[in-house]
Design a protein around this motif. Sequence first.
Motif, PDB file in Angstrom:
ATOM      1  N   GLU A  85       0.805  -1.214   0.000  1.00  0.00           N
ATOM      2  CA  GLU A  85       0.000   0.000   0.000  1.00  0.00           C
ATOM      3  C   GLU A  85       0.839   1.265   0.000  1.00  0.00           C
ATOM      4  OE1 GLU A  85       0.881  -1.026   4.270  1.00  0.00           O
ATOM      5  OE2 GLU A  85       0.307  -2.095   2.433  1.00  0.00           O
ATOM      6  N   THR A  86       2.140   1.133   0.073  1.00  0.00           N
ATOM      7  CA  THR A  86       3.016   2.298   0.119  1.00  0.00           C
ATOM      8  C   THR A  86       3.296   2.802  -1.295  1.00  0.00           C
ATOM      9  OG1 THR A  86       4.085   1.492   2.124  1.00  0.00           O
ATOM     10  CG2 THR A  86       5.244   3.179   0.859  1.00  0.00           C
ATOM     11  N   PRO A  87       3.028   4.074  -1.578  1.00  0.00           N
ATOM     12  CA  PRO A  87       3.301   4.609  -2.917  1.00  0.00           C
ATOM     13  C   PRO A  87       4.774   4.452  -3.290  1.00  0.00           C
ATOM     14  CG  PRO A  87       1.911   6.112  -1.679  1.00  0.00           C
ATOM     15  CD  PRO A  87       2.375   5.066  -0.705  1.00  0.00           C
ATOM     16  N   VAL A  88       5.016   4.157  -4.540  1.00  0.00           N
ATOM     17  CA  VAL A  88       6.376   3.959  -5.043  1.00  0.00           C
ATOM     18  C   VAL A  88       6.909   5.275  -5.594  1.00  0.00           C
ATOM     19  CG1 VAL A  88       7.805   2.714  -6.713  1.00  0.00           C
ATOM     20  CG2 VAL A  88       5.914   1.546  -5.546  1.00  0.00           C
ATOM     21  N   ILE A  89       8.135   5.606  -5.201  1.00  0.00           N
ATOM     22  CA  ILE A  89       8.765   6.867  -5.605  1.00  0.00           C
ATOM     23  C   ILE A  89       9.620   6.658  -6.841  1.00  0.00           C
ATOM     24  CG2 ILE A  89      10.302   8.723  -4.876  1.00  0.00           C
ATOM     25  CD1 ILE A  89       7.646   8.570  -3.362  1.00  0.00           C
ATOM     26  N   ARG A  90       9.581   7.612  -7.748  1.00  0.00           N
ATOM     27  CA  ARG A  90      10.486   7.621  -8.899  1.00  0.00           C
ATOM     28  C   ARG A  90      11.601   8.628  -8.656  1.00  0.00           C
ATOM     29  NH1 ARG A  90       5.528   8.250 -12.032  1.00  0.00           N
ATOM     30  NH2 ARG A  90       4.912   6.293 -13.014  1.00  0.00           N
ATOM     31  N   ARG A  91      12.721   8.392  -9.254  1.00  0.00           N
ATOM     32  CA  ARG A  91      13.778   9.404  -9.309  1.00  0.00           C
ATOM     33  C   ARG A  91      13.707  10.077 -10.673  1.00  0.00           C
ATOM     34  NH1 ARG A  91      18.978   6.526  -6.348  1.00  0.00           N
ATOM     35  NH2 ARG A  91      18.223   6.836  -4.209  1.00  0.00           N
ATOM     36  N   VAL A  92      13.760  11.404 -10.661  1.00  0.00           N
ATOM     37  CA  VAL A  92      13.624  12.160 -11.896  1.00  0.00           C
ATOM     38  C   VAL A  92      14.774  13.154 -12.006  1.00  0.00           C
ATOM     39  CG1 VAL A  92      11.110  11.939 -11.814  1.00  0.00           C
ATOM     40  CG2 VAL A  92      12.204  13.969 -10.854  1.00  0.00           C
ATOM     41  N   GLY A  93      14.927  13.708 -13.180  1.00  0.00           N
ATOM     42  CA  GLY A  93      15.909  14.758 -13.402  1.00  0.00           C
ATOM     43  C   GLY A  93      15.264  16.127 -13.334  1.00  0.00           C
ATOM     44  N   THR A  94      16.089  17.145 -13.460  1.00  0.00           N
ATOM     45  CA  THR A  94      15.566  18.510 -13.372  1.00  0.00           C
ATOM     46  C   THR A  94      14.643  18.849 -14.535  1.00  0.00           C
ATOM     47  OG1 THR A  94      17.566  19.326 -14.463  1.00  0.00           O
ATOM     48  CG2 THR A  94      17.547  19.350 -12.053  1.00  0.00           C
ATOM     49  N   GLU A  95      14.741  18.098 -15.634  1.00  0.00           N
ATOM     50  CA  GLU A  95      13.846  18.375 -16.762  1.00  0.00           C
ATOM     51  C   GLU A  95      12.391  18.119 -16.376  1.00  0.00           C
ATOM     52  OE1 GLU A  95      14.521  14.101 -16.717  1.00  0.00           O
ATOM     53  OE2 GLU A  95      15.887  15.817 -16.629  1.00  0.00           O
ATOM     54  N   ALA A  96      12.172  17.235 -15.408  1.00  0.00           N
ATOM     55  CA  ALA A  96      10.804  16.975 -14.961  1.00  0.00           C
ATOM     56  C   ALA A  96      10.211  18.200 -14.270  1.00  0.00           C
ATOM     57  CB  ALA A  96      10.789  15.773 -14.016  1.00  0.00           C
ATOM     58  N   VAL A  97      11.054  18.977 -13.605  1.00  0.00           N
ATOM     59  CA  VAL A  97      10.595  20.193 -12.926  1.00  0.00           C
ATOM     60  C   VAL A  97      10.130  21.223 -13.952  1.00  0.00           C
ATOM     61  CG1 VAL A  97      11.293  22.092 -11.422  1.00  0.00           C
ATOM     62  CG2 VAL A  97      12.096  19.763 -10.958  1.00  0.00           C
ATOM     63  N   TRP A  98      10.945  21.444 -14.972  1.00  0.00           N
ATOM     64  CA  TRP A  98      10.573  22.427 -15.998  1.00  0.00           C
ATOM     65  C   TRP A  98       9.346  21.966 -16.769  1.00  0.00           C
ATOM     66  CZ3 TRP A  98      12.619  26.710 -14.790  1.00  0.00           C
ATOM     67  CH2 TRP A  98      13.911  26.779 -14.260  1.00  0.00           C
ATOM     68  N   GLU A  99       9.224  20.658 -17.000  1.00  0.00           N
ATOM     69  CA  GLU A  99       8.043  20.139 -17.683  1.00  0.00           C
ATOM     70  C   GLU A  99       6.794  20.338 -16.829  1.00  0.00           C
ATOM     71  OE1 GLU A  99       5.840  18.004 -20.706  1.00  0.00           O
ATOM     72  OE2 GLU A  99       7.592  19.302 -20.594  1.00  0.00           O
ATOM     73  N   ALA A 100       6.918  20.128 -15.515  1.00  0.00           N
ATOM     74  CA  ALA A 100       5.783  20.340 -14.615  1.00  0.00           C
ATOM     75  C   ALA A 100       5.349  21.797 -14.637  1.00  0.00           C
ATOM     76  CB  ALA A 100       6.157  19.912 -13.192  1.00  0.00           C
ATOM     77  N   LEU A 101       6.311  22.709 -14.669  1.00  0.00           N
ATOM     78  CA  LEU A 101       5.981  24.136 -14.719  1.00  0.00           C
ATOM     79  C   LEU A 101       5.305  24.485 -16.039  1.00  0.00           C
ATOM     80  CD1 LEU A 101       6.235  26.776 -13.117  1.00  0.00           C
ATOM     81  CD2 LEU A 101       8.421  27.178 -14.279  1.00  0.00           C
ATOM     82  N   ARG A 102       5.797  23.919 -17.131  1.00  0.00           N
ATOM     83  CA  ARG A 102       5.187  24.171 -18.442  1.00  0.00           C
ATOM     84  C   ARG A 102       3.747  23.673 -18.472  1.00  0.00           C
ATOM     85  NH1 ARG A 102       3.893  21.808 -23.059  1.00  0.00           N
ATOM     86  NH2 ARG A 102       4.503  19.737 -22.299  1.00  0.00           N
ATOM     87  N   LEU A 103       3.523  22.472 -17.944  1.00  0.00           N
ATOM     88  CA  LEU A 103       2.174  21.918 -17.927  1.00  0.00           C
ATOM     89  C   LEU A 103       1.266  22.687 -16.961  1.00  0.00           C
ATOM     90  CD1 LEU A 103       3.004  18.096 -17.997  1.00  0.00           C
ATOM     91  CD2 LEU A 103       2.151  19.519 -19.872  1.00  0.00           C
ATOM     92  N   GLY A 104       1.853  23.202 -15.898  1.00  0.00           N
ATOM     93  CA  GLY A 104       1.072  24.032 -14.982  1.00  0.00           C
ATOM     94  C   GLY A 104       0.573  25.292 -15.672  1.00  0.00           C
ATOM     95  N   TRP A 105       1.424  25.908 -16.481  1.00  0.00           N
ATOM     96  CA  TRP A 105       1.032  27.089 -17.245  1.00  0.00           C
ATOM     97  C   TRP A 105      -0.043  26.724 -18.271  1.00  0.00           C
ATOM     98  CZ3 TRP A 105       0.779  32.057 -17.239  1.00  0.00           C
ATOM     99  CH2 TRP A 105       0.657  32.789 -18.422  1.00  0.00           C
ATOM    100  N   ARG A 106       0.101  25.558 -18.904  1.00  0.00           N
ATOM    101  CA  ARG A 106      -0.898  25.110 -19.883  1.00  0.00           C
ATOM    102  C   ARG A 106      -2.257  24.923 -19.215  1.00  0.00           C
ATOM    103  NH1 ARG A 106      -1.039  18.974 -21.243  1.00  0.00           N
ATOM    104  NH2 ARG A 106      -1.943  19.179 -19.154  1.00  0.00           N
ATOM    105  N   ASP A 107      -2.268  24.296 -18.050  1.00  0.00           N
ATOM    106  CA  ASP A 107      -3.531  24.074 -17.342  1.00  0.00           C
ATOM    107  C   ASP A 107      -4.173  25.393 -16.933  1.00  0.00           C
ATOM    108  OD1 ASP A 107      -3.131  21.389 -17.632  1.00  0.00           O
ATOM    109  OD2 ASP A 107      -2.921  20.944 -15.496  1.00  0.00           O
TER     110      ASP A 107
END
Length: 272
Positions: free
Chosen positions: A14-36
């Motif tokens: 039942e414990t959520p599994v964590i991913r490791r990501v790079g900094t590009e994921a941060v910029w992509e999240a910000l871009r998608l946040g602006w799109r939303d």
Amino acid sequence: MTATWTLQRAVAPETPVIRRVGTEAVWEALRLGWRDFLANPTQLIFLAVIYPVVGLLAARAMSGGAVMPLLWPMASGFALIGPVAALGVYELSRRREKGLPVSWRHALDVRHSPALPSILALGLLLVVVFLAWLGVAQLIHGATLGRAPYLPPVADVAALAERAFTTDAGRQMLLWGNLAGFLFAALVLVTTVVSFPLLLDRGAEGRAIDAGTALRTSWRAAAANPVPVALWGLIVAVLLVLGSIPLFVGLAVVLPVLGHGTWHLYRRLVAR
């Protein structure tokens, strides 16, 4: 790091599994946040929340008194409870991701979430952190500017700002105050980077988890991704400062964009 990969560790089912990501994921999240945000502007909602608060602070500033030294800690400290204000924005991004109808009214659907008790518990925790920050800020002022016998009480914000930047006691207050503020902000960042979106998401899917699991998942996500999470914290801080100039008008855009972006960052940090 350019690729994402699932963190390999023994976790309970039942414990959520964590991913490791790079900094590009941060910029992509910000871009998608602006799109939303562009797809579903919510600035009027945030203006309705921001300006009563700003008005109260301005009224206290003009009246002077003992609360004057706490004006900046109060204004900046509201960022500590920002994740609670962003709950409706998370819901909008969740619905958009699922292809469900989306309007600003759906931001209020959070009140029907099965995870609402856990969300309220975490919200109360943030309020406690906010009050603790104000207490620490008051202690720092009392130990610096408040102990300078040659300085009369300040009557307005301009006088307080001048004293903070032009006196030794004021510069000490800024040094220790900013250090304490950074520690409080870092605590809230690692505590909420995925916890609120996770509670909302799993509750909507009928897989509700408790507040403790959400907190631990957020800490694990930050520990597994220190650089991306730190970058996100820096982006949040910079945008909040820019959005506050002038007269906090920009926060009506900055806050929902950051809320949408936080949702998308959560989706990259936590596996389904």
